[in-house]
Design a protein around this motif. Sequence first.
Motif, PDB file in Angstrom:
ATOM      1  N   VAL A 241       0.699  -0.910   0.232  1.00  6.61           N
ATOM      2  CA  VAL A 241       0.114  -0.180   0.725  1.00  6.61           C
ATOM      3  C   VAL A 241       1.003   1.043  -0.254  1.00  6.61           C
ATOM      4  N   ASP A 242       0.650   2.291  -1.242  1.00  2.72           N
ATOM      5  CA  ASP A 242       1.955   3.635  -1.327  1.00  2.72           C
ATOM      6  C   ASP A 242       1.475   4.537   0.254  1.00  2.72           C
ATOM      7  N   GLU A 243      -0.346   4.833  -0.026  1.00  5.49           N
ATOM      8  CA  GLU A 243      -0.541   5.792   0.674  1.00  5.49           C
ATOM      9  C   GLU A 243      -1.149   5.124   2.565  1.00  5.49           C
ATOM     10  N   PRO A 244      -1.319   6.145   2.971  1.00  4.70           N
ATOM     11  CA  PRO A 244      -2.149   5.812   4.080  1.00  4.70           C
ATOM     12  C   PRO A 244      -3.230   6.288   3.626  1.00  4.70           C
ATOM     13  N   ALA A 245      -4.261   6.363   4.045  1.00  9.92           N
ATOM     14  CA  ALA A 245      -5.743   6.940   3.674  1.00  9.92           C
ATOM     15  C   ALA A 245      -7.005   6.092   4.623  1.00  9.92           C
ATOM     16  N   ASN A 246      -7.932   6.661   4.926  1.00 10.19           N
ATOM     17  CA  ASN A 246      -9.154   6.329   5.561  1.00 10.19           C
ATOM     18  C   ASN A 246      -9.923   5.425   5.036  1.00 10.19           C
ATOM     19  N   LEU A 247      -9.728   4.927   3.834  1.00  9.11           N
ATOM     20  CA  LEU A 247     -10.031   3.383   3.531  1.00  9.11           C
ATOM     21  C   LEU A 247      -9.623   2.971   2.326  1.00  9.11           C
ATOM     22  N   THR A 248      -8.464   1.810   2.668  1.00  7.00           N
ATOM     23  CA  THR A 248      -7.868   0.853   1.858  1.00  7.00           C
ATOM     24  C   THR A 248      -9.090  -0.185   1.569  1.00  7.00           C
ATOM     25  N   LEU A 249      -8.382  -0.485  -0.540  1.00  7.86           N
ATOM     26  CA  LEU A 249      -8.800  -1.707  -0.620  1.00  7.86           C
ATOM     27  C   LEU A 249      -7.740  -2.704  -0.958  1.00  7.86           C
ATOM     28  N   PHE A 250      -7.639  -4.046  -0.195  1.00  9.39           N
ATOM     29  CA  PHE A 250      -6.508  -4.893   0.361  1.00  9.39           C
ATOM     30  C   PHE A 250      -6.577  -6.016  -0.322  1.00  9.39           C
ATOM     31  N   LYS A 251      -6.204  -6.934  -0.890  1.00  7.33           N
ATOM     32  CA  LYS A 251      -6.147  -7.685  -1.885  1.00  7.33           C
ATOM     33  C   LYS A 251      -5.291  -9.016  -1.009  1.00  7.33           C
ATOM     34  N   ASN A 252      -6.479  -9.818  -0.099  1.00  7.78           N
ATOM     35  CA  ASN A 252      -6.234 -10.785   0.704  1.00  7.78           C
ATOM     36  C   ASN A 252      -6.273 -12.429  -0.173  1.00  7.78           C
ATOM     37  N   ASN A 253      -5.046 -13.014   0.602  1.00  9.71           N
ATOM     38  CA  ASN A 253      -4.984 -14.582   0.238  1.00  9.71           C
ATOM     39  C   ASN A 253      -5.903 -14.452  -1.282  1.00  9.71           C
ATOM     40  N   GLY A 254      -5.360 -14.008  -2.262  1.00  5.24           N
ATOM     41  CA  GLY A 254      -5.732 -13.588  -3.581  1.00  5.24           C
ATOM     42  C   GLY A 254      -7.400 -13.132  -3.411  1.00  5.24           C
TER      43      GLY A 254
ATOM     44  N   LEU B  73     -20.934   1.601  -1.843  1.00  2.38           N
ATOM     45  CA  LEU B  73     -19.829   2.895  -1.471  1.00  2.38           C
ATOM     46  C   LEU B  73     -21.548   3.922  -1.935  1.00  2.38           C
ATOM     47  N   ARG B  74     -21.881   4.137  -0.950  1.00  2.00           N
ATOM     48  CA  ARG B  74     -23.352   5.361  -1.087  1.00  2.00           C
ATOM     49  C   ARG B  74     -23.196   6.457   0.072  1.00  2.00           C
ATOM     50  N   ASP B  75     -23.498   7.559  -0.546  1.00  3.41           N
ATOM     51  CA  ASP B  75     -24.484   8.994  -0.324  1.00  3.41           C
ATOM     52  C   ASP B  75     -23.139   8.329   1.559  1.00  3.41           C
ATOM     53  N   SER B  76     -22.264   9.240   1.488  1.00  4.73           N
ATOM     54  CA  SER B  76     -21.161   8.778   2.035  1.00  4.73           C
ATOM     55  C   SER B  76     -20.439  10.228   2.085  1.00  4.73           C
ATOM     56  N   VAL B  77     -19.142  10.566   2.450  1.00  9.41           N
ATOM     57  CA  VAL B  77     -17.860  11.585   3.206  1.00  9.41           C
ATOM     58  C   VAL B  77     -17.233  11.389   3.417  1.00  9.41           C
ATOM     59  N   PHE B  78     -15.982  11.182   2.867  1.00  9.93           N
ATOM     60  CA  PHE B  78     -14.522  10.508   3.370  1.00  9.93           C
ATOM     61  C   PHE B  78     -13.887  12.070   3.354  1.00  9.93           C
ATOM     62  N   ARG B  79     -13.251  12.326   4.572  1.00  5.62           N
ATOM     63  CA  ARG B  79     -12.731  13.273   4.423  1.00  5.62           C
ATOM     64  C   ARG B  79     -11.169  13.464   5.193  1.00  5.62           C
ATOM     65  N   ASP B  80     -10.470  14.388   6.398  1.00  4.22           N
ATOM     66  CA  ASP B  80      -9.471  14.904   6.801  1.00  4.22           C
ATOM     67  C   ASP B  80      -8.740  13.808   7.531  1.00  4.22           C
ATOM     68  N   SER B  81      -8.021  12.913   6.178  1.00  2.83           N
ATOM     69  CA  SER B  81      -7.051  12.303   6.026  1.00  2.83           C
ATOM     70  C   SER B  81      -5.576  12.647   6.035  1.00  2.83           C
ATOM     71  N   ALA B  82      -4.574  12.033   6.453  1.00  7.11           N
ATOM     72  CA  ALA B  82      -3.237  12.485   6.845  1.00  7.11           C
ATOM     73  C   ALA B  82      -2.514  11.970   5.634  1.00  7.11           C
ATOM     74  N   GLY B  83      -3.183  11.328   4.750  1.00  7.50           N
ATOM     75  CA  GLY B  83      -3.169  10.944   3.042  1.00  7.50           C
ATOM     76  C   GLY B  83      -3.809  10.957   2.320  1.00  7.50           C
ATOM     77  N   VAL B  84      -4.143  10.115   1.334  1.00  5.45           N
ATOM     78  CA  VAL B  84      -5.513  10.270   0.788  1.00  5.45           C
ATOM     79  C   VAL B  84      -6.657   9.415   1.391  1.00  5.45           C
ATOM     80  N   ASP B  85      -7.800   9.482   0.802  1.00  2.00           N
ATOM     81  CA  ASP B  85      -9.082   8.947   1.151  1.00  2.00           C
ATOM     82  C   ASP B  85      -9.066   7.462   1.181  1.00  2.00           C
ATOM     83  N   ILE B  86      -9.224   7.813  -0.124  1.00  4.13           N
ATOM     84  CA  ILE B  86      -8.822   5.762  -0.934  1.00  4.13           C
ATOM     85  C   ILE B  86      -8.331   5.216  -1.451  1.00  4.13           C
ATOM     86  N   THR B  87      -7.619   4.598  -0.980  1.00  2.08           N
ATOM     87  CA  THR B  87      -5.876   3.875  -1.902  1.00  2.08           C
ATOM     88  C   THR B  87      -6.434   2.241  -2.184  1.00  2.08           C
ATOM     89  N   PHE B  88      -5.003   1.393  -2.915  1.00  2.00           N
ATOM     90  CA  PHE B  88      -6.111   0.192  -3.411  1.00  2.00           C
ATOM     91  C   PHE B  88      -4.193  -0.493  -3.276  1.00  2.00           C
TER      92      PHE B  88
END
Length: 546
Positions: A481-494, A501-516
């Motif tokens: 994972v290259d960047e810290p984030a509020n939400l991380t999508l992670f591939k685990n064990n294949g 995601l619907r009707d939501s807010v992501f904010r005030d992260s020290a990195g980004v709001d979403i990462t992969f």
Amino acid sequence: MQDAQRVLSRLVPVGALVAALAVGAVACDDDDDTNNTPAPADTGQDAAADVGVDTSVDATPDTTADTAPDTTAENQAPTAVIAAPTEIEATGTITFDGSGSTDPDGDALSYTWEVTSAPDLSLATLDDASAEMPTLLADAAGEVVIELTVSDGELEDTATATVTVTCPAPVEVSGDIDTDTTWPANGYGCTHYLVTGTVRVLEGLTIEPGVNVSFEQGTGMRHSRGATSPFVAEGTATHPILFTGTTESPGHWKGLLISSDLADNSLVDVIIEYGGSEAWWSDVRAGNLSVMDLTTGGTVASASIEHTTLRHSADAGLVTAEQGASFPVFNANVVTQNAVPVSINANQLQWLGAPGDNDFTGNTDDYIEIHDATTGNRVVDGQNWVDMGVPYHFTDNVHVLSAADLVVEPGVELLFAENTALYVGGTIEAVGTASEPVRFASILDQDGAWNGIRIESNSVVNVLEHVVVEDGGQSRIGAGVDEPANLTLFKNNGRDASITLRDSVFRDSAGVDITFQNESFTDYQLRDCSNVTFETPPVSCPFPAP
């Protein structure tokens, strides 16, 4: 008979009346100075005739004028008298004696007794409120005021008496209780048992309504894991069971610990106060009530808790540890005036009842603390986290394991300590509403003060809807994972992570709001991304492939 004699004594014979009139006539003649001629002899008939008296002889006296009742002989009121002890020890029987009451006319008396004042906790009633000598159980400390009214059928009189009910000396307890035991309330409002050394309850203990147990400094009570009979403390709304300190000071005594796994362990209408002097185990907080096994991998301690108040602890009101605690019933409890209301493991949050069932407010810090003890906050079962009226504080990482389903209901606030994260290996359904969103944020309420959420399962159930995720991105969550984030999508064990995601807010992260992981969006399934705001940096759904 006395009245009849008084009537007869007032009857005057007719002959005596005639003689008296004759004498009176002679006396009048003697007073006439103008006539010195001696009067002719008076036969009696003439004198009687002069005054119109019938001189005929009647052998039967006429008593008709003298047979009316003597209205001057009025009924007199009785006098009420009570004989009773002035003081008695609780659980004794008070006898109230009205036999000393009197009536001057000798009339029969009726008795009416009434308890006009009694201790608030008293349940006792007179055995016979119309008896000459009724009895009353002295069941509560304080003053009993009794009133007696005696009546002769027309007039009555009242007397009162006061009896002071005192407490017996408490029973001193310490060491082991190794047989099934019952503690009764010997007088409501008294201290019944004084714990002078920590007590281990090795078998069953039943505590009856109204019992007060007082603990000396540093002592406590523990229902041990090997017990074969339950710990049952069931009071009533009017006569709760009280566990308290000999001094009313937070942290005066250690608290109550239930370690056994018996389904019948029960606390109903109980007050536990002034505990929390010391934790029962080094890895958890101190508290008024601890429900946990003290051995790693041991039994699941269990207790139903209803209508119970946990207050004035120097630390937590309620404490659990590990995976080993369950509350089959947890309802209508008040946890207040403690340092914190609850310190619990994540897998036990499901036991804390439905929204509004319990009150966790009024503490120094109003939040439910979720700790990991020694094995981590592992959600291994299906969990339904509801709005308890106070936020959840996570002091360690939380892991939703692959077989677990986590549901987070509207209005719930999940606040995380520094360098902690929520790992979802099973499923998550965090669905709020427009007016009651689900909030994931930092305990410190500042940017970059926790690591965020990592989704690592590919379940189509995963959804974040009407949520706010903020203050994350303190550190990257996982390799690649290259960047810290509020939400991380992670591939685990294949498995490709999946989320809606619907009707939501992501904010005030020290990195980004979403990462992969590996920044490969094509490896993930973003099933929906409608009406979602990403503020750091501003991006919009769907994301372009890198």
